[in-house]
Design an enzyme around this catalytic site. Structure first.
Site, PDB file in Angstrom:
ATOM      1  CB  SER A  18      -0.618   4.261 -10.180  1.00  0.00           C
ATOM      2  OG  SER A  18      -0.245   5.230  -9.114  1.00  0.00           O
ATOM      3  NE  ARG A 100     -13.566   2.950   5.415  1.00  0.00           N
ATOM      4  CZ  ARG A 100     -14.658   3.746   5.754  1.00  0.00           C
ATOM      5  NH1 ARG A 100     -14.803   4.808   5.102  1.00  0.00           N
ATOM      6  NH2 ARG A 100     -15.221   3.586   6.806  1.00  0.00           N
ATOM      7  CG  HIS A 118       0.816  10.418   4.021  1.00  0.00           C
ATOM      8  ND1 HIS A 118      -0.651  10.664   4.192  1.00  0.00           N
ATOM      9  CD2 HIS A 118       1.156  11.765   4.160  1.00  0.00           C
ATOM     10  CE1 HIS A 118      -1.095  11.654   4.309  1.00  0.00           C
ATOM     11  NE2 HIS A 118       0.016  12.462   4.555  1.00  0.00           N
ATOM     12  CD  GLU A 152      -0.653  10.113  16.914  1.00  0.00           C
ATOM     13  OE1 GLU A 152      -0.732  11.313  16.704  1.00  0.00           O
ATOM     14  OE2 GLU A 152       0.448   9.476  17.606  1.00  0.00           O
TER      15      GLU A 152
HETATM   16  C1  GAR Z   1      -1.210   8.059  -3.567  1.00  0.00           C
HETATM   17  O1  GAR Z   1      -0.555   9.231  -3.779  1.00  0.00           O
HETATM   18  C2  GAR Z   1      -1.107   7.521  -2.215  1.00  0.00           C
HETATM   19  O2  GAR Z   1      -0.081   8.113  -1.718  1.00  0.00           O
HETATM   20  C3  GAR Z   1      -2.262   8.423  -1.749  1.00  0.00           C
HETATM   21  O3  GAR Z   1      -3.271   8.162  -2.500  1.00  0.00           O
HETATM   22  C4  GAR Z   1      -2.740   7.813  -4.013  1.00  0.00           C
HETATM   23  C5  GAR Z   1      -3.292   6.738  -4.551  1.00  0.00           C
HETATM   24  O4  GAR Z   1      -2.661   6.418  -5.784  1.00  0.00           O
HETATM   25  N1  GAR Z   1      -2.321   7.622  -0.370  1.00  0.00           N
HETATM   26  C6  GAR Z   1      -3.160   8.402   0.710  1.00  0.00           C
HETATM   27  O5  GAR Z   1      -3.396   9.443   0.290  1.00  0.00           O
HETATM   28  C7  GAR Z   1      -3.418   7.674   1.925  1.00  0.00           C
HETATM   29  N2  GAR Z   1      -3.858   8.584   2.720  1.00  0.00           N
HETATM   30  P1  GAR Z   1      -2.988   5.120  -6.601  1.00  0.00           P
HETATM   31  O6  GAR Z   1      -3.964   4.354  -6.392  1.00  0.00           O
HETATM   32  O7  GAR Z   1      -2.759   5.441  -8.002  1.00  0.00           O
HETATM   33  O8  GAR Z   1      -1.629   4.280  -5.852  1.00  0.00           O
END
Ligand code: GAR
Length: 201
Positions: A18, A100, A118, A152
Site C-alpha cells: 500500500s 529483510r 517504519h 544498524e
Molecule cells: C507498513 O506498515 C510498514 O511501515 C511496515 O510494513 C507495512 C507494509 O505495508 N514496515 C516494516 O515493518 C519494516 N520493518 P504495505 O505493504 O501495505 O506498504
C-alpha cells in the site's frame, strides 16, 4: 529546468504494497516526472506472492522477484538484489514494507539513496511487532517514521514522522490501520523532499 534529469526510483516490497501504491500515485498526481525527472521504474519483491506485485504489473511497472529462500546466504541474496536494482540506475531505493535485514555492504552501496518507512515513532520500537509493543507499554501515541537506512536496523536519520493516538481498547490491527493511513501521507512527502534536493544539486 533541464529536461535531462533522470531520477529513477526503485521500490522494494514484501507484502501488500500500500505504501508503494501511495508513492506511485503521488508521483503521478504531483508530476514528479516533470518537476524532478523522477519516476518509479521498478518494484522488486523477495516474495513472488507479494500482493503489491500484481498491482505494480497492472500499472505497467517493471517487476522482479529475488527469492531469499532460493539463496544460500544473506550476502548472496543482497548481491542478487543489488544486481536487479542497479539495472535501473536508481537515484533512490525506497523500502516499502520490505521485511529483510540488509547487509552492511548493501547499505553502503546505496548510501544516501536508501530510505525506509517504519511503523513506530523511532527511536522507540525498532524491529517487529511495533503496534503490539506500543499498546503493551501503555503508549498514548504511536506513529510512523521515514528514515535513512544505515547498517544498524531502524536507526538512520529521521526524515518525516506522523503521530496518531492510541485509543482505549485498541488492538494491534486497529492501531496498524490508523498508522498506515498516515504512512501513505508522509512517505510521498519525504520522497518528494529528497527529489527536490536531488534536482537542486
Ligand atoms: C507498513 O506498515 C510498514 O511501515 C511496515 O510494513 C507495512 C507494509 O505495508 N514496515 C516494516 O515493518 C519494516 N520493518 P504495505 O505493504 O501495505 O506498504
Amino acid at each position: 529546468m533541464s529536461g535531462e534529469m533522470h531520477n529513477n526510483i526503485v521500490i522494494l516490497i514484501s507484502g501488500g504494497g500500500s505504501n508503494m501504491a501511495a508513492l506511485v500515485e503521488a508521483s503521478r498526481r504531483q508530476h514528479w516526472a516533470r518537476r524532478f525527472g523522477a519516476r518509479v521504474v521498478a518494484v522488486i519483491s523477495n516474495k513472488a506472492e507479494a500482493g503489491g506485485l500484481a498491482w505494480a504489473r497492472e500499472q505497467g511497472l517493471a517487476t522482479a522477484v529475488v527469492d531469499h529462500k532460493a539463496l544460500a546466504s544473506r550476502e548472496a541474496f543482497d548481491a542478487q538484489l543489488m544486481q536487479e536494482i542497479d539495472r535501473h540506475a536508481p537515484a533512490l531505493v525506497v523500502l516499502a514494507g520490505f521485511m529483510r535485514i540488509l547487509t552492511p555492504g548493501f547499505v553502503a552501496h546505496y548510501e544516501g539513496r536508501l530510505v525506509n518507512i517504519h511503523p513506530s515513532l523511532l527511536p522507540a520500537f525498532p524491529g517487529l511487532k511495533t503496534h503490539e509493543r506500543a499498546i503493551e507499554m501503555g503508549c498514548r501515541f504511536a506513529g510512523a517514521t521515514v528514515h535513512r537506512v544505515t547498517a544498524e536496523l531502524d536507526h538512520g536519520a529521521i526524515l518525516e514522522q506522523a503521530v496518531v493516538p492510541v485509543l482505549p481498547g485498541d488492538t494491534p490491527e486497529a492501531l496498524a490501520a490508523r498508522v498506515l493511513t498516515q504512512e501513505h501521507v508522509i512517505y510521498p512527502r519525504a520522497v518528494e523532499t529528497l527529489l527536490a534536493g536531488l534536482s537542486a544539486t
